[in-house]
Design a protein around this motif. Structure first.
Motif, PDB file in Angstrom:
ATOM      1  N   THR A   1     -30.405  38.888   4.645  1.00 48.11           N
ATOM      2  CA  THR A   1     -30.564  37.851   3.625  1.00 48.11           C
ATOM      3  C   THR A   1     -30.013  38.331   2.289  1.00 48.11           C
ATOM      4  OG1 THR A   1     -32.561  37.165   4.800  1.00 48.11           O
ATOM      5  CG2 THR A   1     -32.231  36.268   2.601  1.00 48.11           C
ATOM      6  N   VAL A   2     -30.359  39.578   1.936  1.00 50.94           N
ATOM      7  CA  VAL A   2     -29.845  40.151   0.688  1.00 50.94           C
ATOM      8  C   VAL A   2     -28.317  40.163   0.714  1.00 50.94           C
ATOM      9  CG1 VAL A   2     -29.686  42.291  -0.668  1.00 50.94           C
ATOM     10  CG2 VAL A   2     -31.900  41.544   0.245  1.00 50.94           C
ATOM     11  N   ASP A   3     -27.732  40.613   1.834  1.00 50.09           N
ATOM     12  CA  ASP A   3     -26.273  40.682   1.957  1.00 50.09           C
ATOM     13  C   ASP A   3     -25.645  39.310   1.766  1.00 50.09           C
ATOM     14  OD1 ASP A   3     -26.444  43.363   2.439  1.00 50.09           O
ATOM     15  OD2 ASP A   3     -26.119  43.227   4.611  1.00 50.09           O
ATOM     16  N   ILE A   4     -26.223  38.313   2.418  1.00 52.93           N
ATOM     17  CA  ILE A   4     -25.644  36.965   2.345  1.00 52.93           C
ATOM     18  C   ILE A   4     -25.719  36.433   0.916  1.00 52.93           C
ATOM     19  CG2 ILE A   4     -26.056  34.562   3.031  1.00 52.93           C
ATOM     20  CD1 ILE A   4     -26.729  35.662   5.867  1.00 52.93           C
ATOM     21  N   LEU A   5     -26.856  36.653   0.250  1.00 53.38           N
ATOM     22  CA  LEU A   5     -26.983  36.172  -1.132  1.00 53.38           C
ATOM     23  C   LEU A   5     -25.989  36.885  -2.042  1.00 53.38           C
ATOM     24  CD1 LEU A   5     -30.885  35.878  -1.381  1.00 53.38           C
ATOM     25  CD2 LEU A   5     -29.243  33.981  -1.326  1.00 53.38           C
ATOM     26  N   GLU A   6     -25.807  38.195  -1.814  1.00 46.87           N
ATOM     27  CA  GLU A   6     -24.874  38.946  -2.654  1.00 46.87           C
ATOM     28  C   GLU A   6     -23.434  38.517  -2.406  1.00 46.87           C
ATOM     29  OE1 GLU A   6     -27.429  43.018  -3.502  1.00 46.87           O
ATOM     30  OE2 GLU A   6     -25.611  43.126  -2.259  1.00 46.87           O
ATOM     31  N   ARG A   7     -23.085  38.397  -1.123  1.00 47.13           N
ATOM     32  CA  ARG A   7     -21.716  37.988  -0.767  1.00 47.13           C
ATOM     33  C   ARG A   7     -21.344  36.649  -1.363  1.00 47.13           C
ATOM     34  NH1 ARG A   7     -22.153  39.917   4.424  1.00 47.13           N
ATOM     35  NH2 ARG A   7     -22.744  37.939   5.358  1.00 47.13           N
ATOM     36  N   THR A   8     -22.327  35.735  -1.381  1.00 54.98           N
ATOM     37  CA  THR A   8     -22.031  34.379  -1.827  1.00 54.98           C
ATOM     38  C   THR A   8     -22.317  34.200  -3.317  1.00 54.98           C
ATOM     39  OG1 THR A   8     -24.241  33.782  -1.102  1.00 54.98           O
ATOM     40  CG2 THR A   8     -22.447  33.268   0.402  1.00 54.98           C
ATOM     41  N   GLY A   9     -22.987  35.185  -3.927  1.00 59.16           N
ATOM     42  CA  GLY A   9     -23.305  35.069  -5.344  1.00 59.16           C
ATOM     43  C   GLY A   9     -24.319  33.973  -5.640  1.00 59.16           C
ATOM     44  N   VAL A  10     -25.221  33.730  -4.694  1.00 54.88           N
ATOM     45  CA  VAL A  10     -26.238  32.692  -4.894  1.00 54.88           C
ATOM     46  C   VAL A  10     -27.559  33.354  -5.287  1.00 54.88           C
ATOM     47  CG1 VAL A  10     -27.627  30.965  -3.653  1.00 54.88           C
ATOM     48  CG2 VAL A  10     -25.146  31.020  -3.353  1.00 54.88           C
ATOM     49  N   GLU A  11     -28.241  32.757  -6.272  1.00 55.24           N
ATOM     50  CA  GLU A  11     -29.539  33.284  -6.696  1.00 55.24           C
ATOM     51  C   GLU A  11     -30.577  33.087  -5.589  1.00 55.24           C
ATOM     52  OE1 GLU A  11     -30.068  34.858  -9.548  1.00 55.24           O
ATOM     53  OE2 GLU A  11     -27.938  34.555 -10.048  1.00 55.24           O
ATOM     54  N   PRO A  12     -31.492  34.059  -5.430  1.00 53.61           N
ATOM     55  CA  PRO A  12     -32.529  33.919  -4.391  1.00 53.61           C
ATOM     56  C   PRO A  12     -33.345  32.633  -4.534  1.00 53.61           C
ATOM     57  CG  PRO A  12     -32.575  36.124  -5.338  1.00 53.61           C
ATOM     58  CD  PRO A  12     -31.589  35.347  -6.139  1.00 53.61           C
ATOM     59  N   ASP A  13     -33.503  32.137  -5.766  1.00 57.12           N
ATOM     60  CA  ASP A  13     -34.348  30.952  -5.923  1.00 57.12           C
ATOM     61  C   ASP A  13     -33.662  29.662  -5.447  1.00 57.12           C
ATOM     62  OD1 ASP A  13     -32.575  30.337  -7.920  1.00 57.12           O
ATOM     63  OD2 ASP A  13     -34.038  30.389  -9.547  1.00 57.12           O
ATOM     64  N   ALA A  14     -32.411  29.797  -4.981  1.00 60.11           N
ATOM     65  CA  ALA A  14     -31.755  28.629  -4.379  1.00 60.11           C
ATOM     66  C   ALA A  14     -32.105  28.507  -2.908  1.00 60.11           C
ATOM     67  CB  ALA A  14     -30.239  28.742  -4.536  1.00 60.11           C
ATOM     68  N   LEU A  15     -32.822  29.509  -2.393  1.00 62.17           N
ATOM     69  CA  LEU A  15     -33.091  29.555  -0.957  1.00 62.17           C
ATOM     70  C   LEU A  15     -34.577  29.417  -0.666  1.00 62.17           C
ATOM     71  CD1 LEU A  15     -32.106  30.146   1.972  1.00 62.17           C
ATOM     72  CD2 LEU A  15     -32.409  32.585   1.460  1.00 62.17           C
ATOM     73  N   CYS A  16     -34.880  28.607   0.334  1.00 58.74           N
ATOM     74  CA  CYS A  16     -36.249  28.499   0.841  1.00 58.74           C
ATOM     75  C   CYS A  16     -36.208  28.729   2.343  1.00 58.74           C
ATOM     76  CB  CYS A  16     -36.822  27.113   0.519  1.00 58.74           C
ATOM     77  SG  CYS A  16     -38.432  26.804   1.279  1.00 58.74           S
ATOM     78  N   LEU A  17     -36.991  29.659   2.838  1.00 61.66           N
ATOM     79  CA  LEU A  17     -37.060  29.908   4.273  1.00 61.66           C
ATOM     80  C   LEU A  17     -38.299  29.232   4.836  1.00 61.66           C
ATOM     81  CD1 LEU A  17     -36.028  33.685   4.268  1.00 61.66           C
ATOM     82  CD2 LEU A  17     -34.628  31.708   4.941  1.00 61.66           C
ATOM     83  N   GLU A  18     -38.111  28.453   5.900  1.00 59.60           N
ATOM     84  CA  GLU A  18     -39.222  27.741   6.524  1.00 59.60           C
ATOM     85  C   GLU A  18     -39.699  28.492   7.764  1.00 59.60           C
ATOM     86  OE1 GLU A  18     -38.494  23.621   7.238  1.00 59.60           O
ATOM     87  OE2 GLU A  18     -37.910  23.223   5.162  1.00 59.60           O
TER      88      GLU A  18
END
Ligand code: C2E
Ligand code: MG
Ligand code: MG
Ligand code: MG
Length: 285
Positions: A135-152
């Motif tokens: 998850t960290v890798d994907i957020l870093e690669r895409t440059g998206v802030e963690p608060d844009a993501l919600c895991l269900e």
């Protein structure tokens, strides 16, 4: 006569079971390579704020375009993917696609407010040691802030969860990723247990929404939803409702204090372009 028809029924049931087994076998054989063949795609269903009707985000829902069987819903293949282990790479793929999509929305609709993407996690992904790092890798690669993501995560996946199981979710929550408890209220709900889970959102199961269908709705159901909402809010959890199919349901759930809604009344799951349109309508009023 009776015996003969009984026999026919039996044969019919048998043939259906055979057909199901063959299909299941076929799907199981085709599944491991379906990801490499690019046969999966994702539909997005908007999450709408009940107070002002604005689109706040979307849930990613995976589908399989099977060469023979056409489009298959997740209920047809997620259990198989869990069984065969494909769920880990498939889940990673869904996560990366969805996060890229979130970045795209945020760039194109900067004035529409921060859009969030909800991604479903299977219990197998929860116990997989790579979850946090992936998850960290994907957020870093895409440059998206963690608060844009919600895991269900479904409520049932966390029943009796020990600290080892909750640790990765805690790490993700500390990073700023939201965790939602999916299908809440479908069974073993231990309300006291909510306190120890690193969740910030309750997704009230569709069965509650369905009971708002009748007018007037069952007063006991209303009380139950009201109670869940007030407990959730007192624990600082937001409440999302699934399966809203009518305006009357939406209105009832808004009055009961639910925060966000999702369902066919707003939009069916669809391609990402649909969401661009919805977000645009929203931004321009
Ligand atoms: P879910 O996470 O509870 O997703 C909501 C389901 O309700 C979706 O079914 C959605 O299409 C459906 N739905 C939405 N609005 C309405 C409505 O107004 N009325 C009715 N009757 N249904 C509505 P779908 O797409 O078939 O997904 C089924 C389940 O498959 C999901 O339930 C989720 O648990 C699982 N799933 C979907 N995508 C993924 C994924 O990428 N990974 C994993 N692990 N599971 C997934
Ligand atoms: Mg879900
Ligand atoms: Mg759900
Ligand atoms: Mg559900």
């Amino acid at each position: 006569r009776a015996k003969a028809s009984g026999g026919n029924r039996f044969e019919l049931a048998d043939a259906e079971a055979d057909a199901r087994a063959i299909t299941r076998h076929g799907l199981t054989t085709a599944l491991p390579t379906a990801l490499d063949r690019g046969e999966f795609f994702i539909e997005y269903q908007p999450l709408v704020h009940l107070g002002d009707g604005s689109v706040r985000g979307a849930e990613a829902l995976v589908r399989w375009l099977h060469p023979q069987h056409g489009v298959l819903g997740p209920d047809r293949f997620i259990p198989l993917a869990e069984h065969t282990g494909l769920i880990v790479p498939l889940g990673r793929w869904v996560l990366e696609q969805s996060v890229r999509q979130a970045r795209d929305w945020r760039e194109r609709h900067a004035d529409a407010g921060p859009m969030r993407i909800n991604v479903n996690l299977s219990p197998c992904q929860l116990t997989h040691p790579g979850l946090v790092q992936d998850t960290v890798d994907i957020l870093e690669r895409t440059g998206v802030e963690p608060d844009a993501l919600c895991l269900e995560v479904t409520e049932s996946a966390l029943i009796g969860a020990d600290d080892d199981l909750l640790k990765p979710l805690r790490r993700l929550a500390e990073m700023g990723v939201d965790i939602a408890l999916d299908d809440f209220g479908t069974g073993y709900s231990n309300l006291a247990n909510l306190r120890r889970l690193p969740v910030s959102i309750l997704k009230l199961d569709r069965s509650f929404t369905q009971s708002m269908q009748q007018f007037p709705a069952d007063p006991v159901d209303l009380k139950i939803v009201e109670g869940i909402v007030s407990l959730a809010h007192s624990l600082d959890l937001a409440v999302t409702v699934e399966g809203v199919e009518t305006g009357a349901q939406a209105e009832q759930l808004r009055i009961l204090g639910c925060d966000t809604a999702q369902g066919w009344y707003y939009a069916r799951p669809g391609p990402p372009e649909r969401l661009h349109q919805l977000a645009l309508v929203d931004a321009t009023g």
